[in-house]
Design a protein around this motif. Structure first.
Motif, short mmCIF file in Angstrom:
data_model
loop_
_atom_site.label_atom_id
_atom_site.label_comp_id
_atom_site.label_asym_id
_atom_site.label_seq_id
_atom_site.Cartn_x
_atom_site.Cartn_y
_atom_site.Cartn_z
N TYR A 40 -60.35 -7.02 -69.84
CA TYR A 40 -60.95 -6.30 -70.96
C TYR A 40 -60.60 -4.81 -71.00
N GLY A 41 -59.65 -4.38 -70.19
CA GLY A 41 -59.12 -3.03 -70.33
C GLY A 41 -59.92 -1.93 -69.67
N ALA A 42 -60.79 -2.25 -68.70
CA ALA A 42 -61.45 -1.22 -67.91
C ALA A 42 -60.48 -0.76 -66.81
N ASP A 43 -60.92 0.16 -65.95
CA ASP A 43 -60.05 0.67 -64.89
C ASP A 43 -60.01 -0.34 -63.75
N ALA A 44 -59.06 -1.28 -63.84
CA ALA A 44 -59.00 -2.38 -62.89
C ALA A 44 -58.69 -1.90 -61.48
N GLN A 45 -57.87 -0.86 -61.33
CA GLN A 45 -57.52 -0.39 -59.99
C GLN A 45 -58.72 0.25 -59.29
N ALA A 46 -59.57 0.93 -60.05
CA ALA A 46 -60.79 1.48 -59.46
C ALA A 46 -61.70 0.36 -58.97
N VAL A 47 -61.80 -0.72 -59.76
CA VAL A 47 -62.61 -1.86 -59.35
C VAL A 47 -61.99 -2.55 -58.14
N ALA A 48 -60.66 -2.62 -58.11
CA ALA A 48 -59.98 -3.21 -56.96
C ALA A 48 -60.34 -2.46 -55.67
N GLY A 49 -60.42 -1.14 -55.76
CA GLY A 49 -60.83 -0.36 -54.60
C GLY A 49 -62.23 -0.71 -54.15
N LEU A 50 -63.15 -0.91 -55.09
CA LEU A 50 -64.51 -1.31 -54.75
C LEU A 50 -64.54 -2.68 -54.08
N VAL A 51 -63.75 -3.61 -54.60
CA VAL A 51 -63.70 -4.95 -54.01
C VAL A 51 -63.22 -4.88 -52.56
N MET A 52 -62.12 -4.18 -52.35
CA MET A 52 -61.54 -4.12 -51.00
C MET A 52 -62.45 -3.40 -50.02
N VAL A 53 -62.94 -2.22 -50.42
CA VAL A 53 -63.74 -1.43 -49.49
C VAL A 53 -65.07 -2.11 -49.19
N SER A 54 -65.73 -2.66 -50.21
CA SER A 54 -67.01 -3.31 -49.97
C SER A 54 -66.84 -4.59 -49.15
N THR A 55 -65.72 -5.29 -49.34
CA THR A 55 -65.46 -6.48 -48.53
C THR A 55 -65.23 -6.11 -47.08
N LEU A 56 -64.47 -5.06 -46.83
CA LEU A 56 -64.27 -4.59 -45.46
C LEU A 56 -65.59 -4.10 -44.85
N LEU A 57 -66.39 -3.43 -45.66
CA LEU A 57 -67.69 -2.95 -45.20
C LEU A 57 -68.60 -4.11 -44.80
N SER A 58 -68.44 -5.25 -45.46
CA SER A 58 -69.29 -6.40 -45.15
C SER A 58 -69.05 -6.94 -43.74
N VAL A 59 -67.90 -6.62 -43.16
CA VAL A 59 -67.64 -7.05 -41.77
C VAL A 59 -68.69 -6.45 -40.84
N ILE A 60 -69.15 -5.25 -41.17
CA ILE A 60 -70.21 -4.60 -40.40
C ILE A 60 -71.59 -4.92 -40.98
N ALA A 61 -71.68 -4.91 -42.31
CA ALA A 61 -72.98 -5.03 -42.97
C ALA A 61 -73.59 -6.42 -42.82
N VAL A 62 -72.78 -7.46 -42.94
CA VAL A 62 -73.33 -8.81 -42.88
C VAL A 62 -73.94 -9.12 -41.51
N PRO A 63 -73.24 -8.87 -40.40
CA PRO A 63 -73.90 -9.09 -39.11
C PRO A 63 -75.16 -8.27 -38.93
N ALA A 64 -75.16 -7.02 -39.45
CA ALA A 64 -76.36 -6.18 -39.33
C ALA A 64 -77.51 -6.80 -40.11
N MET A 65 -77.27 -7.29 -41.32
CA MET A 65 -78.34 -7.92 -42.09
C MET A 65 -78.84 -9.17 -41.40
N LEU A 66 -77.92 -9.98 -40.87
CA LEU A 66 -78.33 -11.20 -40.19
C LEU A 66 -79.17 -10.89 -38.95
N ALA A 67 -78.80 -9.84 -38.23
CA ALA A 67 -79.57 -9.45 -37.05
C ALA A 67 -81.00 -9.10 -37.42
N LEU A 68 -81.20 -8.52 -38.61
CA LEU A 68 -82.55 -8.17 -39.06
C LEU A 68 -83.31 -9.38 -39.58
N LEU A 69 -82.59 -10.37 -40.10
CA LEU A 69 -83.24 -11.50 -40.76
C LEU A 69 -83.53 -12.66 -39.82
#
Length: 293
Positions: free
Chosen positions: A263-292
């Motif tokens: 739909y013509g939004a800034d796809a590369q900016a969104v791509a950065g969010l996808v990549m960085v947040s996915t890499l961040l989940s390597v740390i975030a997901v185990p931390a959330m599971l440890a709390l839950l």
């Protein structure tokens, strides 16, 4: 130490399968993302959702409570994310949908299954179905300036959720042979989605990493925090509560990038969010599971 091993056992299959997809592309092998995504979203995932709901033995009242909590949580996430994007002066078309919608399919469903078993998966498909409806209406409107209720009703994911909910409510069951076939098809869904996630991440290119990192952290804190507060407010049982927090705490969905590209939004900016947040989940997901757990 036992908790650390438990968290590792839950998260390792998710990241191993995603890394297989990532390595597959980096080694130069072909992978038709369009075909595999269509296969997963029109056949495998709907079968997984339908059979999970049909066979669940969860109290319908508990599923209703989770449904209401999910709607409330996504409503709060939408309002606060809108305020964040407006406050930072960012493009609503580019940044708002990725902040609201997480990867509740590729990441959330496997995590719920590995962490909480079949009960967790049944809860997770409810959250996933509500997110899908929200995404196909509000999500498309945010990016494209128009929504489509007809498209929602035509989506196999939504149809499978409604049909599975009807079977659960009425206590109906499909014939054993058909149930076995549907379950066999549904078993493709999780490995297909995780491998495709790795493939998609491997093919993305990024820019403005600093902004992507800041927004990824903000999304994680905002979404998981709201899910935690809403889950407590609705007094969800421990499994439903854990699933709600995990699902809303998932990284930015790859579909957000596809919508931005379409739909013509800034796809590369969104791509950065996808990549960085996915890499961040390597740390975030185990931390959330440890709390839950």
């Amino acid at each position: 130490m036992n908790l650390a091993f438990t968290v590792l056992e839950i998260t390792a299959p998710v990241f191993i399968l995603a890394m297989i997809g990532f390595a597959w592309v980096r080694l130069g092998f072909d992978y038709d993302v369009t075909f595999v995504t269509r296969l997963a979203t029109t056949l495998a995932v709907p079968c997984l959702i339908f059979t999970a709901l049909m066979k669940t033995e969860i109290d319908p009242q508990a599923l209703t409570a989770l449904s209401l909590a999910t709607v409330a949580a996504y409503g709060a996430v939408t309002v606060l994310s809108w305020a964040l994007v407006a406050g930072l002066g960012l493009s609503r078309r580019t940044y708002l949908a990725p902040l609201i919608f997480g990867n509740t399919g590729n990441v959330g469903l496997p995590l719920a299954l590995f962490a909480f078993g079949s009960t967790g998966l049944s809860y997770a498909v409810v959250v996933f179905a509500i997110m899908a409806v929200w995404s196909f209406t509000l999500g498309i409107w945010l990016v494209a300036g128009r929504g489509s209720l007809n498209r929602v009703l035509r989506e196999p994911l939504v149809a499978a959720s409604l049909l599975g909910g009807l079977f659960l409510w009425q206590g109906w069951q499909t014939p054993p042979a058909l149930t076995s076939a549907l379950e066999l098809i549904g078993q493709m869904a999780i490995p297909l989605m995780l491998i495709t996630l790795g493939v998609a991440v491997a093919r993305l290119t990024t820019r403005r990493i600093g902004l992507a990192l800041g927004l990824s952290v903000a999304k994680l804190v905002l979404c998981a925090g709201i899910a935690w507060a809403v889950g407590r407010w609705f007094a969800l049982d421990p499994v439903a509560f854990g699933v709600l927090v995990l699902q809303l705490g998932t990284p930015v969905a790859v579909t957000s990038y596809l919508l931005a590209e379409k739909y013509g939004a800034d796809a590369q900016a969104v791509a950065g969010l996808v990549m960085v947040s996915t890499l961040l989940s390597v740390i975030a997901v185990p931390a959330m599971l440890a709390l839950l757990l």
